[in-house]
Design an enzyme around this catalytic site. Structure first.
Site, PDB file in Angstrom:
ATOM      1  N   GLU A 183      -8.564  34.688  63.658  1.00 57.07           N
ATOM      2  CA  GLU A 183      -9.646  35.032  62.428  1.00 57.07           C
ATOM      3  C   GLU A 183     -11.027  34.911  63.296  1.00 57.07           C
ATOM      4  O   GLU A 183     -11.523  34.204  63.760  1.00 57.07           O
ATOM      5  CB  GLU A 183      -9.502  33.426  61.358  1.00 57.07           C
ATOM      6  N   CYS A 197     -17.562  32.140  57.629  1.00 53.99           N
ATOM      7  CA  CYS A 197     -16.961  33.645  57.937  1.00 53.99           C
ATOM      8  C   CYS A 197     -16.796  34.228  57.046  1.00 53.99           C
ATOM      9  O   CYS A 197     -16.623  35.533  56.765  1.00 53.99           O
ATOM     10  CB  CYS A 197     -15.208  33.189  58.178  1.00 53.99           C
TER      11      CYS A 197
END
Lengths: 497, 497
Positions: free
Chosen positions: A242, A279
């Site tokens: 990720e 994120c």
């Protein structure tokens, strides 16, 4: 307090990769054979051990991450909640994906054999934790929890930004392994606090032949290096990295007919939360041209001006933020809308800029920096959305009056993001069964998965079919008497236990 | 009859990749939005069009593949059966993987948003058919059927070993596309009968930015080249390459207490079926040392001596077989147990050899060549099994008396193969819901999937979560009224419609 690596239950001065992976490979046969109840109890025990060490873990994490105590304390709860959720997943057993096609001895022209399918774990998994979530995306975070739930031993590469936190959590997991009577190799923690040494350690871990899959949360550069190393192995392995996302937000005209000030303040609140170190930070916002949009932008500028930078996770992250901001401001057509105040050391100022065009402003700037791009109409907006890279999230602010445009926007965003949300902000990722924390490249290296939520367990499994295997040799999940009370697909039809 | 490429419904002299992928990208929005009924009807229509053209397809395939008419005719039925199975999968809708976590507005400390998940198709898929199954693993084979079922337009790279067969099947699909009123770009077929040109065509297709996934069945070299090309794209994409397998067979002592002659004859029958040109051909057999094993080997040798080679799929495949056989015989410790007769042109002789050790004899020799390795005990056998590369299948011959050893053997083989079968032969892959035709590298490039059976559809999907999306904008699968009557996971619990 000193901290070090923990290899198969024992403290070690050296982060010896081969020792950890050999122990994990040895532990695999026994660990994958644990009953659902034993494995779930172990996950619950990991949660309990972390909870028991909560005070010292919180103290260490606050000191190492500079994140506020309330946030870190909440993250402990999220981490243990995640482990308990996976314990529930293991007890239910739906992830075993059992399918049974019974024999048809009288079928013509050829009889059909008895064929049964279940999912089995891949083997030892390497986990690279994130700096920005020292608990929930780190040593005992989602990757570790889902890999252990799937039946895979785990070797964590400790993050140099929070070595003590990682070590304390690793100790908690190690205690749970011991109390559960599991092979000590079920979990190891490798630490090199030197950044360069840590990178080498990570590379060695990824190419170790005993490692069968990798979970990673971090930068695009770091993620791509791991993906490349894994692909170059004699036997390539899956990498779930990720990496990078600017989380576009689309404000449709209807959303500007309500309380514009409140909307702008909420935007800046999400942008500056945790110094923007999420994120899912909303780094790009599409705003209608015109008076209402101008009002929103002015309000967002005022709210940003009132914001003060917080100390970032590491000096390196703070420096990268300042460099990113500088590059953004030097881009043609970019003007500053609002700038906050710098805080203490390594606490640079938050900012919002307006960009005349999308080109050149879509690189992630990790931190509290927002870019606003204006649009005239949905016809004008759609090509911009279609030009975006893959994202973790995409957000729409709209009212029912916007539905026609919103439907087109959702259709475009579905192909770009793992999660689409309305009238909220993307920071804040619910841990549940329906969550997707993933998305097309470069948000992640594998869009077919999620790193948060119960679906994450499927990353660490593969299917095996058993054809005419004698009853006495069939694994429990596919036996006729269904001893684990699983939902199973019989001849294609799903049947509840 | 002449044949050529078919791009978005029209015959084309040139296999223009960009034209095909652009049309596929254009078709995607409409095709992914088709209702389950419309998409399933289309799959059924493809099957019907193939059935309607059966006579000329069979004639072409027999001429091009040198496979017997009965086999090819059966393969047509398998191909249409596969399409109809996926129509059923689409109508049922379980592949949409719907998960709904309803809002919890009163939850403390924070309310929970409404989150809903479904799987969406990845986008245009490139399919590389196999030479050895000109129908079931080619133009309208499992990869095409599962990608179309998932909602992905397909661009097939036609195989130069059966260009007319491919073209005729592509015509059938094209007619179904037209009759269903779908965008012509939903399916294209690109053909270059020059082998070198075909390889370049394939590379161009894999790196085309509009292609979102690849299905491939063929050689290890070809598969690895495609995997590398896909990984080197600016935006990497998943590749499902089914490549190489020697399909180990373990004969345990109990199996030699029955009719040894019959067992040996069945072994040679599977080994020589279709001139050994099956991905699941039993290329390696582990046999107990001792008298019973000697009897089996002698019987297998006699059966092989009676076998006659059939013309292979291509002269290149026949030449590679002869080269592989030569290399095997030149390996230290290898002795010939039985050799059949060569048939017509490009129909080399089948053979069985015994090898004193496993090292050096585990490379796939595509064709009717079998290697036998002896073992003294299960303790002797297990390290050999553990040293094997990944396999599509692994077979055990045993009786109840062997159960203790068989349990250990199964446990070892589970980690090596996608399918484990007892007291049968691996050639013959049932198309069903529980089948796994996959396995660890290098059997395939992605052990998490299967290329045969209904689970294959999941290769071409990814999950998207919808958070607080207004009811009017929710996709049908996740709406409250469940208009498609889907099984759904509500708050983690599976509920049937």
């Amino acid at each position: 307090m000193s901290y070090r690596s923990i290899i198969a239950g024992a403290d070690s001065e050296q982060p010896d990769v081969a020792a950890a992976t050999s122990a994990a490979a040895e532990a695999f046969a026994g660990y994958r054979a644990t009953s659902p109840e034993a494995r779930a109890d172990f996950l619950d025990a990991v949660a309990a051990e972390i909870e028991a060490a909560r005070a010292e873990i919180v103290e260490a994490a606050v000191a190492e991450s500079h994140l506020p105590e309330g946030r870190i304390s909440g993250e402990v709860g999220r981490t243990t909640g995640q482990l308990k959720m996976f314990a529930g997943v293991v007890r239910r057993g739906d992830h075993l994906g059992v399918r049974i096609d019974p024999a048809l001895p009288d079928r013509t022209p050829l009889p059909r054999a008895d064929i049964r399918q279940r999912q089995i774990p891949l083997g030892p998994v390497a986990v690279f934790g994130a700096s920005n979530f020292p608990l929930a995306f780190s040593t005992a975070g989602g990757d570790t929890a889902s890999a252990l739930a799937a039946g895979c031993p785990v070797v964590v590469k400790g993050h140099p930004a929070h070595p003590l936190t990682g070590y304390l959590v690793a100790q908690a997991i190690t205690r749970a392994v011991e109390k559960a009577g599991l092979h000590a190799g079920t979990f190891s923690f490798l630490l090199d606090t030197d950044v360069k040494g840590g990178i080498e350690l990570g590379q060695t871990l990824v190419v170790d032949p005993r490692i069968r899959a990798v979970g990673f949360t971090g930068s695009r550069g770091g993620g791509l290096a791991i993906v490349a190393a894994a692909a170059a192995r004699p036997e390539p392995i899956p990498v779930y990295a990720e990496m990078s996302s600017i989380n576009p937000v689309v404000v449709l005209p209807g959303a500007l007919e309500g309380d514009i000030d409140a909307l702008a303040t909420a935007y800046v609140g999400s942008l500056t939360l945790g110094s923007g170190q999420f994120c899912t930070n909303p780094g790009l916002l599409f705003l209608p041209r015109g008076e209402a949009g101008d009002t929103f932008l002015a309000a967002a500028g005022r709210a940003t001006a009132e914001a003060v930078g917080g100390t970032m996770l590491t000096p390196g992250i703070a420096a990268a933020y300042e460099k990113g901001v500088e590059k953004l401001r030097a881009t043609d057509g970019v003007t500053v809308v609002g700038e906050g105040a710098a805080g203490e050391t390594d606490a640079p100022a938050p900012q919002i800029v307006e960009a005349a065009r999308l080109a050149g402003v879509t690189d992630e700037v990790f931190g509290a920096s927002g870019v606003v791009v204006r649009f005239d109409s949905v016809e004008d907006l759609l090509p911009s959305l279609e030009s975006l890279e893959g994202q973790l999230t995409a957000t729409v602010h709209a009212t029912d009056a916007d539905n026609e445009a919103a439907a087109q926007v959702v259709s475009a965003l579905e192909l770009k993001a793992g999660r689409i949300l309305f009238n909220g902000w993307p920071t804040g990722v619910e841990v549940g069964h329906a969550m997707v924390h993933g998305g097309p490249f470069p948000a992640t290296s594998d869009s077919r998965t999620t790193s948060v939520g119960s679906l994450a367990i499927e990353r660490f499994q593969r299917p095996v079919a058993y054809q005419d295997v004698p009853a006495a040799l069939l694994p429990e999940p596919v036996r006729d008497d269904n001893p684990w009370h699983l939902a199973r697909r019989i001849d294609g039809e799903l049947q509840l236990p």
